[in-house]
Design an enzyme around this catalytic site. Sequence first.
Site, PDB file in Angstrom:
ATOM      1  N   LYS A   1       0.827  -1.201   0.000  1.00  0.00           N
ATOM      2  CA  LYS A   1       0.000   0.000   0.000  1.00  0.00           C
ATOM      3  C   LYS A   1       0.869   1.261   0.000  1.00  0.00           C
ATOM      4  O   LYS A   1       2.038   1.232   0.367  1.00  0.00           O
ATOM      5  CB  LYS A   1      -0.942   0.007   1.206  1.00  0.00           C
TER       6      LYS A   1
ATOM      7  N   TYR B   1      15.096  30.057  12.635  1.00  0.00           N
ATOM      8  CA  TYR B   1      13.919  30.896  12.781  1.00  0.00           C
ATOM      9  C   TYR B   1      13.390  30.857  14.215  1.00  0.00           C
ATOM     10  O   TYR B   1      13.438  29.833  14.898  1.00  0.00           O
ATOM     11  CB  TYR B   1      12.814  30.417  11.832  1.00  0.00           C
TER      12      TYR B   1
END
Length: 357
Positions: free
Chosen positions: A30, A256
Amino acid sequence: MTAVWSVDSKIFLRNATKVKNNQSIMAVVKNNAYHYGLEFAVRTFLEAGIHTFSTTSLKEAVRVRKLAPHATIFLMNAVYDFDTVRNNNIQMTLPSLEYYYQYKSELKDINVHLEFENLLHRSGFKNLDEIKEVLHHHENDNGSEMNIVGLWTHFGYADEFDVPEYGIEREAWLNVVNTLLNEGYQFELIHAQNSASYYREGQQLLPYHTHARVGIALYGSRPYSKLDEHEIEQALTVKGNVIQVREVNKGDYCGYSFAFEATHDHTHLAVVDIGYGDGILKKRATHEALINGKRYPIRALMMSHMFVEVDDDVHAQDEVILYNNDIRIDEYTFKGVGANSEQLSAMNHDSLIKEFR
């Protein structure tokens, strides 16, 4: 320089063969074979002697059929495009009484597997009486011309060792199997074991089972931490490169939003060309990376970059390993980063260079 997602094809095949252990395996492929690539995985599994496959997507099942014309293909999700299922000789789940009564005439000539809900509660018949109702009704209804060929469930707790649920779901399932077989019902395929259950049973099938339905172990990750690393080998490497090494001093903020504050002068930070935009999970970046055989702490994660605190032995153009067999996906699963499949699924194959060696 660009970050790379790389698979050693020989190791992948060797691991699949070892996982199979001369047992009958239904390989779960899958989500594009856990993002290893459906074509690569199916062809390798065929080479390893695996000829039965399962997925949750009808589109993928059709692709598998083209890759493996003679394979048995099982669709774990209920679908409604019955002509495509029938025309491609795909077997599929029968997920509930309601589904059976609503679509039994449209399932003509389709091979179905009766699904037992068990403790996962995701899909399936709720109890043995519901399964028997379908079997009885099917035997006595001339309008129901599907073929009941399989019986299956999923163990949701096989990787849990500190709670009794695996024993509970295992016992409930074996009661379903034994009761139906003792009453004379026959099934061509009986399957329940995921990777965790398969290894908990010593890489052996449960009684009367025809296949183990194995996923993550085939892709190189242990389903639980008690399993020795040598039992399953990871063929995948995910790596970036040191672009440059920067020196910062005590009190400097890097990244950041104050992501990292240097606590001493002459701190060396390697700027690495891989980040969350490439699929590195935020929790993974609270741990370390491997450079020149040594682990160094990741200090900040950005979209296309990360900072790794290093020493004088690290230089520009050095490789930075996020995952390989020495710094494995399953290691970080057990450290709480996320499931094996979660870390694999996060990888961005549009930004990473994808290669098979």
